[in-house]
Design a protein around this motif. Structure first.
Motif, PDB file in Angstrom:
ATOM      1  N   SER A 157       0.839  -1.305   0.010  1.00 32.71           N
ATOM      2  CA  SER A 157       0.020   0.019  -0.152  1.00 32.71           C
ATOM      3  C   SER A 157       0.785   1.330   0.026  1.00 32.71           C
ATOM      4  O   SER A 157       0.629   2.277  -0.635  1.00 32.71           O
ATOM      5  CB  SER A 157      -0.861  -0.047   1.272  1.00 32.71           C
ATOM      6  N   SER A 170      -8.698  -3.784  -0.112  1.00 33.48           N
ATOM      7  CA  SER A 170      -9.706  -3.171   0.938  1.00 33.48           C
ATOM      8  C   SER A 170      -9.407  -1.800   1.499  1.00 33.48           C
ATOM      9  O   SER A 170     -10.309  -1.371   1.807  1.00 33.48           O
ATOM     10  CB  SER A 170      -9.548  -4.049   2.134  1.00 33.48           C
ATOM     11  N   ASP A 171      -8.145  -1.331   0.947  1.00 33.13           N
ATOM     12  CA  ASP A 171      -7.972   0.146   1.104  1.00 33.13           C
ATOM     13  C   ASP A 171      -8.563   0.911  -0.034  1.00 33.13           C
ATOM     14  O   ASP A 171      -8.528   2.225   0.144  1.00 33.13           O
ATOM     15  CB  ASP A 171      -6.400   0.412   0.862  1.00 33.13           C
ATOM     16  N   TYR A 172      -9.042   0.131  -0.851  1.00 29.76           N
ATOM     17  CA  TYR A 172      -9.656   0.957  -2.128  1.00 29.76           C
ATOM     18  C   TYR A 172     -11.065   0.515  -2.464  1.00 29.76           C
ATOM     19  O   TYR A 172     -11.527  -0.085  -3.597  1.00 29.76           O
ATOM     20  CB  TYR A 172      -8.703   0.892  -3.396  1.00 29.76           C
TER      21      TYR A 172
END
Length: 573
Positions: free
Chosen positions: A141, A180-182
């Motif tokens: 990330s 999951s960060d996007y």
């Protein structure tokens, strides 16, 4: 083989940065004792000590002493806060598969270059290879944030790296955690789906494609991914209909057209695929991937002149050079121009076709009447490759060339030699069994095939070979039938096994059953030997007229064949 490498670029940096006063010429007596000379010229500094540690590491590497090399590199890296030195240490440790040192070096590189995306990528991949999903996703990330790219292409790049370097059982969870960060980005779901498809998880890829389309309806890349996933799941018609419908809505979409064309290739609808790639070529006349694919399609369609033109353009442009040279060689070989074929194959120096190109060189040499040169070439090639399966494959090629030259005794000696080195190699045992059978050595043939079957009871080829050998050379028909039945259960449509079943039924005097199996075998593989079996079964069943028709058809396709001539004489047809 010793692992060696060239002197590190960081070496030049250290020399220029901290030791410009050293002027001892290489090759002098002083150079033989660099520590004594150096200590007499200047005071030892961290930079100078690091320089000598790096030099010692490189010398150890050149000598093949990997353990000493990495110890010196690690020592130099810890002593000097130089990101280039940390990077080099990581690269060498990765090359030597020392992941603990690689991880330490990547961490130091990241600490010394906090705004550099590359060490974050390296840390992410290294942690992924150790199964540390959360740590891997954290650093990857950071790579996306520091890379200067938009998230979608950066995530696609990460997916490609994970596919190449990390086991699928870890790669997918890492990617899933990363995206999951996007949560609102269709491109992130697409990148995850692409990786899933590469790793053989089409259901996951389909789910990711549908998530991407929910976030961005009509996304052409996601539609293409969905179609590929459906295809992999066995839903060919749904995949084609999906892309046809999408192209009706967006007929000028290059991405959709490309996805559709590739899908047509995967269904082996080469003619329609060719038309789609021609459309793409009009839009981008110099696109090397389109040119290359058109070359392959025309090769499959035996449009050799057109295929050659496309592949020459690809090679001249510097793209897919080895692959293009390989298929140009195939075209020349198919056209009977063996010298041109040899030249093209000799230029295949990398990639997935390199090994096959080398093998084809041997076949051409043998076909040109120089079996000794072909065998010498294969021997040299065996010595140059490190992969045991390739070495075994080269023994098999040489044995086949010897059999084609009617030199079965030498082929048997070759396989005996190979099996002394690779005693458990099933392919070699199988090949030796067939040669022994051709020489009338039933004991050797049966022993080798029995060993293969003991190691792999589901080896249909070995089961069939043993069953046919027993049916053909002994009166142990019931035993032969058992082996062939097992083979047929594993491969019910294989013409060779159908032929064996028909032949053993003929030996058992079950003539109607024999004819049924042999007709199916001949329809799938119109070989003279299969034809001779069918003719004999038809005559035994009282069908002489049909037997004569099969014989005439077979002789027309294979005039002068010895087996057919023998059957004709034997049966008075």
């Amino acid at each position: 083989m010793k692992r060696v490498w060239g002197l590190a670029p960081v070496m030049a940096g250290l020399l220029l940065g901290g030791c410009a006063t050293v002027r001892t010429p290489v090759g002098t007596e002083a150079a033989a004792n660099p520590v004594r000379v150096a200590s007499g010229q200047f005071a030892s500094t961290p930079s100078s000590r690091a320089m000598y540690d790096v030099l010692a590491a490189e010398m150890a590497g050149q000598a093949g002493d990997a353990k000493t090399a990495i110890e010196y590199y690690r020592k130099a890296m810890r002593a000097l806060p130089d990101p280039a030195l940390a990077q080099r240490t990581m690269e060498i440790a990765t090359f030597l598969h020392d992941e603990s040192v690689a991880l330490e070096a990547a961490g130091r590189w990241a600490a010394l270059a906090p705004n550099d995306a590359r060490p974050q990528q390296a840390l992410g991949i290294l942690y992924a290879r150790q199964g540390e999903v959360d740590k891997a996703a954290l650093h990857l990330s950071r790579f996306v944030s520091l890379s200067g790219q938009k998230s979608s292409p950066a995530l696609l790049r990460i997916g490609a790296l994970l596919a190449q370097t990390v086991q699928g059982a870890t790669a997918l969870p890492v990617m899933h955690r990363l995206i999951s960060d996007y949560p609102q980005q269709a491109g992130a779901q697409y990148a995850y789906g692409v990786l899933a498809l590469q790793l053989g998880a089409p259901a996951t890829a389909l789910d990711a494609a549908e998530h991407a389309l929910a976030l961005q309806p009509g996304m052409s890349e996601a539609l293409g991914l969905k179609a590929q996933a459906l295809m992999s799941l066995g839903h060919q018609d749904r995949a084609l209909d999906l892309l046809k419908g999408a192209l009706n809505d967006a007929p000028d979409s290059v991405a959709l057209r490309l996805a559709y064309a590739r899908l047509l290739v995967s269904t082996k609808d080469y003619s329609h695929a060719r038309a789609e790639f021609h459309w793409l070529l009009k839009r981008d006349p110099n696109n090397p991937d389109v040119l290359y694919t058109l070359g392959l399609l025309d090769f499959e369609l035996k449009r050799d002149r057109e295929a050659g033109r496309y592949l020459q353009r690809v090679a001249k442009a510097g793209y897919h050079v080895s692959a293009a040279q390989y298929f140009l060689g195939r075209i020349a070989e198919r056209g009977g121009d063996m010298e041109s074929a040899l030249n093209h194959y000799a230029n295949v120096d990398a990639g997935e076709y390199q090994f096959d190109a080398q093998v084809r060189i041997a076949y051409i040499l043998a076909r040109q009447g120089d079996l000794d040169q072909a065998r010498e070439y294969l021997s040299e090639l065996r010595a140059s490759v490190s992969d045991n399966q390739q070495k075994i494959g080269l023994y098999l090629v040489e044995g086949e060339l010897l059999q084609q030259a009617d030199d079965a005794p030498t082929a048997l000696k070759l396989y005996n030699k190979a099996l002394r080195t690779y005693p458990e190699a099933a392919r070699l045992l199988y090949a030796r069994a067939l040669v022994a059978d051709s020489l009338g050595d039933l004991g050797q043939a049966e022993a080798d095939l029995t060993r293969v079957i003991q190691d792999n009871p589901k080896d249909a080829a070995a089961l069939n070979a043993l069953g046919y050998t027993l049916a053909n050379q002994t009166d142990r028909y019931a035993e032969a039938l058992g082996y062939i039945q097992r083979a047929l259960a594993l491969s019910p449509s294989d013409p060779a096994i159908l032929d064996s079943m028909g032949w053993v039924q003929y030996k058992l005097k079950h003539y109607p059953e024999a004819v049924g199996y042999l007709e199916r075998a001949y329809a799938g593989f119109p070989d003279p030997e299969v034809a001779s079996h069918l003719i004999q079964a038809l005559v035994a069943s009282g069908e002489r007229t049909q037997a004569r028709a099969v014989l005439d058809k077979a002789l027309k396709a294979h005039p002068g064949d010895a087996k057919l001539a023998a059957v004709r004489h034997q049966l008075g047809l």
